[in-house]
Design a protein around this motif. Structure first.
Motif, short mmCIF file in Angstrom:
data_model
loop_
_atom_site.label_atom_id
_atom_site.label_comp_id
_atom_site.label_asym_id
_atom_site.label_seq_id
_atom_site.Cartn_x
_atom_site.Cartn_y
_atom_site.Cartn_z
N ARG A 1 30.90 69.30 -4.25
CA ARG A 1 31.93 70.15 -4.85
C ARG A 1 33.03 70.47 -3.85
NH1 ARG A 1 32.96 75.78 -5.36
NH2 ARG A 1 33.86 76.38 -7.40
N ASP A 2 32.64 70.74 -2.60
CA ASP A 2 33.64 71.06 -1.58
C ASP A 2 34.60 69.89 -1.36
OD1 ASP A 2 32.41 73.51 -1.26
OD2 ASP A 2 31.32 72.94 0.55
N LYS A 3 34.06 68.68 -1.31
CA LYS A 3 34.93 67.51 -1.13
C LYS A 3 35.79 67.27 -2.36
CE LYS A 3 35.40 64.84 1.67
NZ LYS A 3 36.43 64.60 2.70
N TRP A 4 35.21 67.42 -3.53
CA TRP A 4 35.97 67.27 -4.78
C TRP A 4 37.12 68.25 -4.82
CZ3 TRP A 4 35.15 70.00 -9.88
CH2 TRP A 4 35.83 69.37 -10.92
N ALA A 5 36.86 69.49 -4.40
CA ALA A 5 37.93 70.50 -4.34
C ALA A 5 39.03 70.06 -3.37
CB ALA A 5 37.35 71.85 -3.92
N ALA A 6 38.62 69.53 -2.20
CA ALA A 6 39.60 69.09 -1.21
C ALA A 6 40.46 67.94 -1.72
CB ALA A 6 38.88 68.67 0.07
N LEU A 7 39.92 67.17 -2.66
CA LEU A 7 40.66 66.04 -3.24
C LEU A 7 41.49 66.43 -4.46
CD1 LEU A 7 37.90 63.27 -2.96
CD2 LEU A 7 39.94 63.52 -1.53
N TRP B 1 40.29 68.78 -7.12
CA TRP B 1 39.52 69.09 -8.32
C TRP B 1 39.70 68.00 -9.38
CZ3 TRP B 1 36.31 73.12 -7.51
CH2 TRP B 1 36.67 74.11 -6.59
N GLU B 2 39.71 68.41 -10.65
CA GLU B 2 39.83 67.41 -11.74
C GLU B 2 41.20 66.77 -11.79
OE1 GLU B 2 41.55 71.13 -13.39
OE2 GLU B 2 39.75 70.69 -12.20
N ALA B 3 42.20 67.37 -11.15
CA ALA B 3 43.55 66.79 -11.13
C ALA B 3 43.70 65.73 -10.04
CB ALA B 3 44.59 67.89 -10.91
N GLY B 4 42.69 65.58 -9.18
CA GLY B 4 42.74 64.59 -8.12
C GLY B 4 42.36 63.20 -8.61
N LYS B 5 42.23 62.27 -7.66
CA LYS B 5 41.99 60.87 -8.00
C LYS B 5 40.65 60.66 -8.72
CE LYS B 5 42.10 56.21 -6.02
NZ LYS B 5 42.36 55.40 -4.79
N LEU B 6 39.65 61.49 -8.42
CA LEU B 6 38.33 61.29 -9.02
C LEU B 6 38.27 61.71 -10.48
CD1 LEU B 6 35.85 62.43 -6.24
CD2 LEU B 6 35.99 60.16 -7.27
N GLY B 7 39.11 62.66 -10.91
CA GLY B 7 39.04 63.16 -12.27
C GLY B 7 37.86 64.10 -12.47
N PHE C 1 31.99 60.51 -11.06
CA PHE C 1 33.18 61.11 -11.64
C PHE C 1 33.90 60.04 -12.47
CE2 PHE C 1 31.96 63.81 -8.22
CZ PHE C 1 32.38 65.08 -8.56
N GLU C 2 34.94 60.43 -13.16
CA GLU C 2 35.62 59.48 -14.05
C GLU C 2 36.12 58.25 -13.30
OE1 GLU C 2 37.71 61.69 -17.69
OE2 GLU C 2 38.35 62.48 -15.74
N ASN C 3 36.56 58.43 -12.06
CA ASN C 3 37.23 57.33 -11.35
C ASN C 3 36.56 56.95 -10.03
OD1 ASN C 3 39.34 57.28 -13.34
ND2 ASN C 3 40.15 59.13 -12.39
N HIS D 1 31.67 61.82 0.75
CA HIS D 1 32.81 60.92 0.67
C HIS D 1 32.81 60.18 -0.66
CE1 HIS D 1 33.66 61.65 4.87
NE2 HIS D 1 32.38 61.43 5.13
N ALA D 2 33.99 59.99 -1.21
CA ALA D 2 34.15 59.27 -2.47
C ALA D 2 34.30 57.77 -2.20
CB ALA D 2 35.37 59.78 -3.22
N VAL D 3 33.74 56.97 -3.09
CA VAL D 3 33.90 55.52 -3.03
C VAL D 3 34.42 55.07 -4.39
CG1 VAL D 3 32.80 53.32 -2.48
CG2 VAL D 3 31.89 55.44 -1.50
N TRP D 4 35.47 54.25 -4.38
CA TRP D 4 36.09 53.83 -5.64
C TRP D 4 36.83 52.52 -5.45
CZ3 TRP D 4 38.56 59.14 -4.80
CH2 TRP D 4 39.51 59.09 -3.78
#
Length: 337
Positions: free
Chosen positions: A102-108, A110-116, A135-137, A151-154
């Protein structure tokens, strides 16, 4: 029937119709009664159902700290809790987000970021220690000792990573976010296994072989006697693979004494590329032997074959005589057609 009686019947029927209509309206409005006031905050609908399914106040989220709120983009709804949040959209359903993810998602963003929006709950990986959440993306990964945070991977890097077994495969966990890399004119991401990084490029142009157009690849460093680094590039439009083997000083001097050992050391730092045919592998083995055999040193300390030995999957599998005969090498210089 007298006029007075007709009036009584009419009034009775009107009253019954109104009562039925009121009852129907009350039934239609009943789902709102599913909302609950918990710790002084309203929680309802799918968010309430998810909250209750993971233990309610006694679960990891604890008490709500907000009422249900709309997200800024208008697509979703959310509640915050002592231990995280639950986000909902009609497309993704309701999912909790907490902890390092959640902390990383917030840093990116939140839902308005690249992950959705979150598209699944947090899951434990097969190793029993790491966590992931879809996440969506893309997907967020975390491990207590191997990932250096969450960390996110996409995208293309995520696709390549998945081909080699995700976090349980050849590359291990992501240890960084994607970051810009001028050398590949794209992005790169680091992973835990063998000091490996993966990259994506929209195209380097010029004479960059497989990476004139869009490509992906990986590279790793090692400390074996004859090879210090290996880079693998893959063209996305046709699957061509280009491998750059960077010899040590000992490799330039001695690697032509045992081609099998040299070949194995070339793959010590990185996984052997998936999708290569036996014929392609044989050709690349002979290319490596040719480069090492004729890696003579110039007076200025440089080498005839350059700083790296280039192995190209599209070159045909030729005879050993053509690959290593000095008269042939004069013409093809280990880059035969």
């Amino acid at each position: 029937m007298t006029t007075k009686l007709r009036l009584v019947v009419l009034l009775r029927n009107t009253f019954l119709s109104g009562a039925l209509a009121f009852t129907a309206l009350t039934a239609q409005a009943s789902p709102a009664a599913a909302d609950e006031n918990i710790c002084g905050h309203q929680v309802g609908g799918d968010i309430l159902a998810k909250y209750q399914s993971i233990g309610g106040q006694g679960g990891p989220l604890g008490c709500p700290t907000s009422d249900e709120l709309p997200t800024p983009d208008g697509r979703g709804r959310y509640n915050t809790f002592d231990g995280g949040s639950i986000y909902w959209t009609a497309a993704t359903g309701a999912h909790p987000v907490w902890g390092a993810i959640r902390d990383k998602w917030a840093a990116l963003g939140w839902e308005a970021g690249k992950l959705g929006y979150p598209a699944g709950d947090e899951l434990t990986n097969p190793d029993g220690q790491g966590k992931r959440q879809q996440f969506e993306n893309g997907t967020m990964y975390w491990h207590p000792t191997l990932s250096n945070g969450a960390h996110a991977v996409w995208g293309r890097i995520g696709e390549l990573w998945g081909e080699y077994g995700w976090e349980g495969g050849e590359f291990g966990y992501p240890t960084s976010d994607e970051y810009a890399d001028a050398d590949v004119k794209g992005v790169r991401q680091n992973f835990s296994a063998r000091h490996i990084s993966l990259f994506w490029s929209p195209g380097m142009g010029g004479t960059n072989g497989t990476c004139i157009g869009e490509c992906v690849g990986y590279e790793g460093t090692t400390n074996v006697p004859w090879v210090k680094q290996t880079k693998v590039w893959k063209a996305l439009h046709n699957g061509d693979i280009d491998v750059f083997v960077y010899p040590t000083a000992a490799g330039f001097d001695d690697a032509d004494t045992n081609y099998d050992t040299l070949w194995n050391q070339a793959w010590d730092a990185v996984p052997y590329p998936k999708g290569l045919s036996a014929s392609q592998g044989s050709s690349m083995y002979k290319q490596l032997a040719c480069h090492s055999r004729y890696a003579y040193e110039w007076p200025d300390g440089s080498h005839v074959t350059g700083d790296s030995w280039d192995l190209e999957s599209w070159r045909p599998d030729v005879s050993w005589d053509k690959a290593l005969n000095p008269l042939s090498v004069v013409f093809h210089q280990c880059n035969w057609t």
